[in-house]
Design a protein around this motif. Structure first.
Motif, PDB file in Angstrom:
ATOM      1  N   ASN A 294       2.749  -3.573 -18.344  1.00 54.49           N
ATOM      2  CA  ASN A 294       1.850  -2.922 -17.403  1.00 54.49           C
ATOM      3  C   ASN A 294       2.278  -1.476 -17.222  1.00 54.49           C
ATOM      4  O   ASN A 294       3.462  -1.171 -17.199  1.00 54.49           O
ATOM      5  CB  ASN A 294       1.874  -3.624 -16.046  1.00 54.49           C
ATOM      6  N   ARG A 295       1.311  -0.618 -17.102  1.00 53.43           N
ATOM      7  CA  ARG A 295       1.585   0.796 -16.909  1.00 53.43           C
ATOM      8  C   ARG A 295       2.160   1.009 -15.516  1.00 53.43           C
ATOM      9  O   ARG A 295       1.592   0.562 -14.534  1.00 53.43           O
ATOM     10  CB  ARG A 295       0.287   1.586 -17.068  1.00 53.43           C
ATOM     11  N   LYS A 296       3.289   1.676 -15.417  1.00 52.05           N
ATOM     12  CA  LYS A 296       3.876   1.978 -14.114  1.00 52.05           C
ATOM     13  C   LYS A 296       3.100   3.128 -13.503  1.00 52.05           C
ATOM     14  O   LYS A 296       2.878   4.149 -14.145  1.00 52.05           O
ATOM     15  CB  LYS A 296       5.340   2.375 -14.272  1.00 52.05           C
ATOM     16  N   ARG A 297       2.685   2.938 -12.257  1.00 56.29           N
ATOM     17  CA  ARG A 297       1.931   3.979 -11.571  1.00 56.29           C
ATOM     18  C   ARG A 297       2.871   4.742 -10.657  1.00 56.29           C
ATOM     19  O   ARG A 297       3.594   4.159  -9.865  1.00 56.29           O
ATOM     20  CB  ARG A 297       0.803   3.357 -10.764  1.00 56.29           C
ATOM     21  N   THR A 298       2.831   6.052 -10.764  1.00 53.21           N
ATOM     22  CA  THR A 298       3.624   6.901  -9.901  1.00 53.21           C
ATOM     23  C   THR A 298       2.888   7.082  -8.588  1.00 53.21           C
ATOM     24  O   THR A 298       1.694   7.361  -8.565  1.00 53.21           O
ATOM     25  CB  THR A 298       3.833   8.278 -10.573  1.00 53.21           C
ATOM     26  N   VAL A 299       3.619   6.937  -7.509  1.00 50.80           N
ATOM     27  CA  VAL A 299       3.037   7.120  -6.183  1.00 50.80           C
ATOM     28  C   VAL A 299       3.519   8.453  -5.642  1.00 50.80           C
ATOM     29  O   VAL A 299       4.719   8.735  -5.607  1.00 50.80           O
ATOM     30  CB  VAL A 299       3.454   5.972  -5.232  1.00 50.80           C
ATOM     31  N   HIS A 300       2.569   9.301  -5.252  1.00 48.16           N
ATOM     32  CA  HIS A 300       2.878  10.615  -4.692  1.00 48.16           C
ATOM     33  C   HIS A 300       2.732  10.550  -3.177  1.00 48.16           C
ATOM     34  O   HIS A 300       1.733  10.036  -2.672  1.00 48.16           O
ATOM     35  CB  HIS A 300       1.939  11.677  -5.263  1.00 48.16           C
ATOM     36  N   SER A 301       3.724  11.078  -2.468  1.00 48.90           N
ATOM     37  CA  SER A 301       3.698  11.068  -1.009  1.00 48.90           C
ATOM     38  C   SER A 301       3.486  12.478  -0.480  1.00 48.90           C
ATOM     39  O   SER A 301       4.110  13.427  -0.950  1.00 48.90           O
ATOM     40  CB  SER A 301       5.029  10.529  -0.462  1.00 48.90           C
ATOM     41  N   TYR A 302       2.623  12.579   0.517  1.00 45.08           N
ATOM     42  CA  TYR A 302       2.322  13.848   1.171  1.00 45.08           C
ATOM     43  C   TYR A 302       2.388  13.644   2.674  1.00 45.08           C
ATOM     44  O   TYR A 302       2.203  12.531   3.172  1.00 45.08           O
ATOM     45  CB  TYR A 302       0.933  14.352   0.774  1.00 45.08           C
ATOM     46  N   LYS A 303       2.648  14.745   3.387  1.00 38.97           N
ATOM     47  CA  LYS A 303       2.768  14.663   4.842  1.00 38.97           C
ATOM     48  C   LYS A 303       2.142  15.906   5.461  1.00 38.97           C
ATOM     49  O   LYS A 303       2.302  17.017   4.952  1.00 38.97           O
ATOM     50  CB  LYS A 303       4.238  14.568   5.229  1.00 38.97           C
ATOM     51  N   CYS A 304       1.456  15.723   6.587  1.00 39.02           N
ATOM     52  CA  CYS A 304       0.870  16.841   7.321  1.00 39.02           C
ATOM     53  C   CYS A 304       1.986  17.536   8.104  1.00 39.02           C
ATOM     54  O   CYS A 304       2.783  16.879   8.775  1.00 39.02           O
ATOM     55  CB  CYS A 304      -0.222  16.350   8.260  1.00 39.02           C
ATOM     56  N   THR A 305       2.006  18.873   8.024  1.00 36.03           N
ATOM     57  CA  THR A 305       3.045  19.618   8.734  1.00 36.03           C
ATOM     58  C   THR A 305       2.766  19.699  10.228  1.00 36.03           C
ATOM     59  O   THR A 305       3.690  19.920  11.014  1.00 36.03           O
ATOM     60  CB  THR A 305       3.176  21.045   8.161  1.00 36.03           C
ATOM     61  N   SER A 306       1.516  19.528  10.649  1.00 34.33           N
ATOM     62  CA  SER A 306       1.177  19.629  12.071  1.00 34.33           C
ATOM     63  C   SER A 306       1.331  18.296  12.809  1.00 34.33           C
ATOM     64  O   SER A 306       2.089  18.186  13.769  1.00 34.33           O
ATOM     65  CB  SER A 306      -0.262  20.117  12.249  1.00 34.33           C
ATOM     66  N   CYS A 307       0.613  17.270  12.365  1.00 30.91           N
ATOM     67  CA  CYS A 307       0.603  15.990  13.098  1.00 30.91           C
ATOM     68  C   CYS A 307       1.525  14.944  12.494  1.00 30.91           C
ATOM     69  O   CYS A 307       1.733  13.892  13.089  1.00 30.91           O
ATOM     70  CB  CYS A 307      -0.819  15.447  13.212  1.00 30.91           C
ATOM     71  N   GLY A 308       2.047  15.183  11.298  1.00 29.85           N
ATOM     72  CA  GLY A 308       2.983  14.253  10.676  1.00 29.85           C
ATOM     73  C   GLY A 308       2.340  13.060   9.984  1.00 29.85           C
ATOM     74  O   GLY A 308       3.032  12.115   9.606  1.00 29.85           O
ATOM     75  N   LEU A 309       1.003  13.071   9.805  1.00 31.28           N
ATOM     76  CA  LEU A 309       0.308  11.967   9.137  1.00 31.28           C
ATOM     77  C   LEU A 309       0.784  11.861   7.694  1.00 31.28           C
ATOM     78  O   LEU A 309       0.931  12.859   6.995  1.00 31.28           O
ATOM     79  CB  LEU A 309      -1.210  12.183   9.182  1.00 31.28           C
ATOM     80  N   HIS A 310       1.049  10.637   7.257  1.00 31.42           N
ATOM     81  CA  HIS A 310       1.606  10.378   5.934  1.00 31.42           C
ATOM     82  C   HIS A 310       0.488   9.937   4.982  1.00 31.42           C
ATOM     83  O   HIS A 310      -0.300   9.057   5.318  1.00 31.42           O
ATOM     84  CB  HIS A 310       2.679   9.291   6.048  1.00 31.42           C
ATOM     85  N   TYR A 311       0.418  10.548   3.790  1.00 26.54           N
ATOM     86  CA  TYR A 311      -0.571  10.211   2.769  1.00 26.54           C
ATOM     87  C   TYR A 311       0.159   9.692   1.541  1.00 26.54           C
ATOM     88  O   TYR A 311       1.154  10.274   1.119  1.00 26.54           O
ATOM     89  CB  TYR A 311      -1.379  11.436   2.336  1.00 26.54           C
TER      90      TYR A 311
END
Length: 149
Positions: A109-126
């Motif tokens: 199975n192809r390994k999927r890379t997960v990219h993490s992002y974060k809002c600098t103002s409210c701290g919401l995690h994507y």
């Protein structure tokens, strides 16, 4: 099994389970990797992964052919031929075809890379599977800047 035998088997299944004639080509395709078979919308042909026949036998092959023949006959009649359509689900259940084919052992199975992002103002995690250009997008909650974690 050769393509001629597959063609004959497909025609027989079509006439016995669907009471309709299969007028197009059925063939093996060695290039198929992640699926047991596919129905081609424009040429109306059916391609089957030969690995499934080699590993699991004729019973699995028949199950895959019934699935692809459901796509074929519903598409030819102008009815819902997609996996999500009610017509497809009902016909597949009626003829006893497989909803999903068996997993091929040893298939990587192809390994999927997960990219993490974060809002600098409210701290919401994507979390995203695709990279995101942080200069073009802002937080959907507060319109703050997004940075990569």
């Amino acid at each position: 099994m050769k393509d001629e035998n597959l063609q004959k088997l497909t025609e027989d299944l079509s006439s016995s389970y669907f009471n309709k004639e299969f007028k197009h080509q059925a063939r093996f395709n060695k290039r198929l990797r992640t699926t047991g078979g596919r129905y081609m919308l424009y040429s109306h042909d059916i391609e089957i992964n030969p690995k499934h026949y080699e590993l699991f036998g004729e019973k699995e092959l028949i199950s895959i052919l019934k699935h692809e023949l459901c796509h074929y006959h519903l598409h030819m009649e102008g009815r819902g031929y997609k996996h999500i359509d009610h017509d497809f689900k009902m016909l597949l259940k009626k003829v006893g075809g497989a909803r999903h084919c068996k997993y091929i052992p040893g298939h990587k199975n192809r390994k999927r890379t997960v990219h993490s992002y974060k809002c600098t103002s409210c701290g919401l995690h994507y979390t995203r599977y695709r990279k995101m250009d942080t200069t073009r997008y802002v937080c959907g909650k507060c319109n703050g800047k997004i940075k990569k974690c």
